[in-house]
Scaffold this active site. Structure first.
Site, PDB file in Angstrom:
ATOM      1  N   CYS A  15       0.870  -1.188   0.000  1.00 24.07           N
ATOM      2  CA  CYS A  15       0.000   0.000   0.000  1.00 24.07           C
ATOM      3  C   CYS A  15       0.897   1.225   0.000  1.00 24.07           C
ATOM      4  CB  CYS A  15      -0.976  -0.021   1.177  1.00 24.07           C
ATOM      5  SG  CYS A  15      -0.190   0.004   2.807  1.00 24.07           S
ATOM      6  N   ASN A  18       2.331   1.414   4.371  1.00 20.12           N
ATOM      7  CA  ASN A  18       2.631   0.128   5.041  1.00 20.12           C
ATOM      8  C   ASN A  18       2.324   0.178   6.539  1.00 20.12           C
ATOM      9  OD1 ASN A  18       5.507  -2.088   5.578  1.00 20.12           O
ATOM     10  ND2 ASN A  18       3.427  -2.650   5.082  1.00 20.12           N
ATOM     11  N   CYS A  73      -1.388   0.689   7.395  1.00 16.97           N
ATOM     12  CA  CYS A  73      -2.831   0.393   7.523  1.00 16.97           C
ATOM     13  C   CYS A  73      -3.226  -0.832   6.686  1.00 16.97           C
ATOM     14  CB  CYS A  73      -3.680   1.602   7.117  1.00 16.97           C
ATOM     15  SG  CYS A  73      -3.440   3.053   8.155  1.00 16.97           S
ATOM     16  N   ARG A  74      -3.313  -0.655   5.363  1.00 18.72           N
ATOM     17  CA  ARG A  74      -3.903  -1.714   4.531  1.00 18.72           C
ATOM     18  C   ARG A  74      -2.996  -2.919   4.308  1.00 18.72           C
ATOM     19  NH1 ARG A  74      -5.192   2.264  -0.233  1.00 18.72           N
ATOM     20  NH2 ARG A  74      -3.272   3.102   0.691  1.00 18.72           N
ATOM     21  N   SER A  75      -1.728  -2.686   3.920  1.00 22.17           N
ATOM     22  CA  SER A  75      -0.893  -3.855   3.589  1.00 22.17           C
ATOM     23  C   SER A  75      -0.492  -4.693   4.806  1.00 22.17           C
ATOM     24  CB  SER A  75       0.316  -3.480   2.723  1.00 22.17           C
ATOM     25  OG  SER A  75       1.173  -2.577   3.356  1.00 22.17           O
ATOM     26  N   ASP A  95      -8.276   3.920   1.190  1.00 19.46           N
ATOM     27  CA  ASP A  95      -7.291   4.299   2.210  1.00 19.46           C
ATOM     28  C   ASP A  95      -8.034   4.760   3.472  1.00 19.46           C
ATOM     29  OD1 ASP A  95      -5.326   5.438   3.712  1.00 19.46           O
ATOM     30  OD2 ASP A  95      -4.504   6.680   2.105  1.00 19.46           O
TER      31      ASP A  95
HETATM   32  P1  4NP Z   1      -1.767   2.786   4.124  1.00 17.07           P
HETATM   33  O1  4NP Z   1      -2.425   4.125   4.710  1.00 17.07           O
HETATM   34  O2  4NP Z   1      -1.229   3.156   2.761  1.00 17.07           O
HETATM   35  O3  4NP Z   1      -2.928   1.844   4.052  1.00 17.07           O
HETATM   36  O4  4NP Z   1      -0.696   2.356   5.101  1.00 17.07           O
HETATM   37  C1  4NP Z   1      -1.741   5.353   4.821  1.00 17.07           C
HETATM   38  C2  4NP Z   1      -0.839   5.544   5.847  1.00 17.07           C
HETATM   39  C3  4NP Z   1      -0.199   6.754   5.981  1.00 17.07           C
HETATM   40  C4  4NP Z   1      -0.462   7.771   5.075  1.00 17.07           C
HETATM   41  C5  4NP Z   1      -1.363   7.578   4.045  1.00 17.07           C
HETATM   42  C6  4NP Z   1      -2.005   6.363   3.910  1.00 17.07           C
HETATM   43  N1  4NP Z   1       0.186   9.031   5.240  1.00 17.07           N
HETATM   44  O5  4NP Z   1      -0.172   9.980   4.492  1.00 17.07           O
HETATM   45  O6  4NP Z   1       1.073   9.169   6.112  1.00 17.07           O
END
Ligand code: 4NP
Length: 161
Positions: free
Chosen positions: A8, A11, A13-15, A125
């Protein structure tokens, strides 16, 4: 042995959720010994950090522990070291395509290609969202994990027990 990398943006939340849920799905079906499973982010902002607390709590509600995972960034070697790279959304797969070395052997997919009931191929997201968004991520990923495991069995990549 089949190796999988979930990807994602951050790294956190989703992955990592996909890594934990897919591992638990394999464990329940007695298939975990046929896999090497990891996750990474296209961005490096959260390298070394555990998953977002909200992701940890949501997964804990489904008896999956993400707390020991640590974020890392995708690197060129991943395209050689993994059989499948599974992206969470369209921007992730576009970023992966743009950084993919010419002789990459990895199969690149969006993970929701394997969730037949999803009405979009993107795992939304949840970072700027609420608890319900983390539950939706879990629902989408849980179904995709079952579907992907069935796909790997049907295509002969792994043996069913
Ligand atoms: P992820 O979510 O891609 O599912 O881990 C996010 C985590 C952090 C951010 C964006 C999306 N950020 O902007 O810091």
């Amino acid at each position: 042995m089949v190796s999988l990398l979930f990807v994602c943006l951050g790294n956190i939340c989703r992955s990592p959720t996909a890594e934990g849920i897919f591992r638990a799905t394999c464990q329940h079906r007695g298939l975990l010994d046929q896999f090497r499973i990891d996750s990474a982010g296209t961005a490096g902002w959260h390298v070394g950090k555990p998953p977002d607390t909200r992701a940890i709590w949501a997964a804990r509600g489904r008896d999956v522990d993400l707390s020991m995972l640590r974020a890392r960034q995708v690197e060129a070697g991943d395209f050689e070291n993994f059989d499948f790279i599974l992206a969470m959304d369209e921007s992730n797969i576009e970023d992966l395509i743009s950084m993919r070395p010419q002789h990459s052997s990895a199969h690149l997919h969006r993970f929701l290609e394997f969730n037949q009931s999803a009405n979009s191929l993107d795992v939304p997201d949840p970072y700027y969202g609420g608890d319900e968004d983390f539950e939706l991520v879990l629902d989408l990923i849980t179904k995709a994990s079952e579907g992907f495991l069935d796909h790997l069995i049907a295509t002969g990549h792994i043996e069913s027990n």
